[in-house]
Scaffold this motif. Structure first.
Motif, PDB file in Angstrom:
ATOM      1  N   VAL A  31       0.843  -1.191   0.000  1.00 57.32           N
ATOM      2  CA  VAL A  31       0.000   0.000   0.000  1.00 57.32           C
ATOM      3  C   VAL A  31       0.879   1.242   0.000  1.00 57.32           C
ATOM      4  O   VAL A  31       0.653   2.178  -0.776  1.00 57.32           O
ATOM      5  N   GLU A  32       1.899   1.252   0.843  1.00 57.38           N
ATOM      6  CA  GLU A  32       2.799   2.404   0.911  1.00 57.38           C
ATOM      7  C   GLU A  32       3.568   2.590  -0.395  1.00 57.38           C
ATOM      8  O   GLU A  32       3.751   3.711  -0.858  1.00 57.38           O
ATOM      9  N   LEU A  33       3.995   1.494  -0.989  1.00 52.48           N
ATOM     10  CA  LEU A  33       4.691   1.563  -2.277  1.00 52.48           C
ATOM     11  C   LEU A  33       3.756   2.130  -3.345  1.00 52.48           C
ATOM     12  O   LEU A  33       4.141   3.023  -4.110  1.00 52.48           O
ATOM     13  N   ARG A  34       2.514   1.642  -3.377  1.00 53.86           N
ATOM     14  CA  ARG A  34       1.551   2.139  -4.362  1.00 53.86           C
ATOM     15  C   ARG A  34       1.278   3.617  -4.132  1.00 53.86           C
ATOM     16  O   ARG A  34       1.249   4.412  -5.068  1.00 53.86           O
ATOM     17  N   ARG A  35       1.104   4.021  -2.884  1.00 51.87           N
ATOM     18  CA  ARG A  35       0.847   5.432  -2.591  1.00 51.87           C
ATOM     19  C   ARG A  35       2.028   6.305  -2.993  1.00 51.87           C
ATOM     20  O   ARG A  35       1.852   7.434  -3.448  1.00 51.87           O
ATOM     21  N   GLY A  36       3.219   5.780  -2.826  1.00 53.35           N
ATOM     22  CA  GLY A  36       4.402   6.510  -3.287  1.00 53.35           C
ATOM     23  C   GLY A  36       4.373   6.712  -4.794  1.00 53.35           C
ATOM     24  O   GLY A  36       4.720   7.777  -5.309  1.00 53.35           O
TER      25      GLY A  36
END
Length: 156
Positions: A31-36
């Protein structure tokens, strides 16, 4: 692969590197990677629909990501305005105070006329910096306007 996806993967060092990142990440990291990637794409001018297409997810997912990113930004701004900025101002003023004290000690303790004059010049410069820092209406007004804007953003 779409042109946008090709651009994205080539900008990030290739599809294999991106896939390796995704495989080694847990759900939270994904999720954090996608949000980045979402914030990166938005900063490059892509809209939410384009982000969804490029990343291969539903538009609703991108919408939730953007909401979470906005909330995170609000939280960081609040912390900055309420905690970081006042502390940084305090540190700056303390540093200027230390310079003034050390320069006065040097001016009072030296017998060398050049060193004495240089130390007094440093004292003068430090006091001017302190005065400007505390009273420069340009800096203060900009800061106060920014703080007001940030507070309004936080209230949303």
């Amino acid at each position: 692969m779409t042109e946008n996806a090709t651009t994205l993967t080539s900008e990030n060092g290739g599809m294999q590197e991106l896939q390796t990142e995704l495989q080694s990440a847990d759900k939270y990291d994904l999720v954090e990677l996608r949000r980045g990637k979402v914030i990166e794409l938005l900063s490059k001018g892509h809209n939410q629909s384009e982000c969804a297409k490029i990343l291969g997810v539903d538009k609703a997912t991108i919408s939730r990501d953007v909401s979470a990113l906005r909330e995170g930004a609000r939280s960081r701004i609040k912390t900055y305005v309420e905690e970081t900025l006042p502390f940084e101002v305090e540190k700056a003023l303390s540093g200027i105070g230390s310079i003034i004290k050390s320069a006065w000690e040097l001016a009072d303790s030296t017998r060398d006329e050049r060193t004495h004059i240089a130390a007094l010049q440093l004292v003068k410069d430090a006091y001017i910096t302190q005065r400007d820092f505390l009273s420069d209406s340009n800096v203060l007004n900009k800061t106060l306007r920014w703080i007001e804007w940030a507070k309004k953003e936080l209230a949303k």
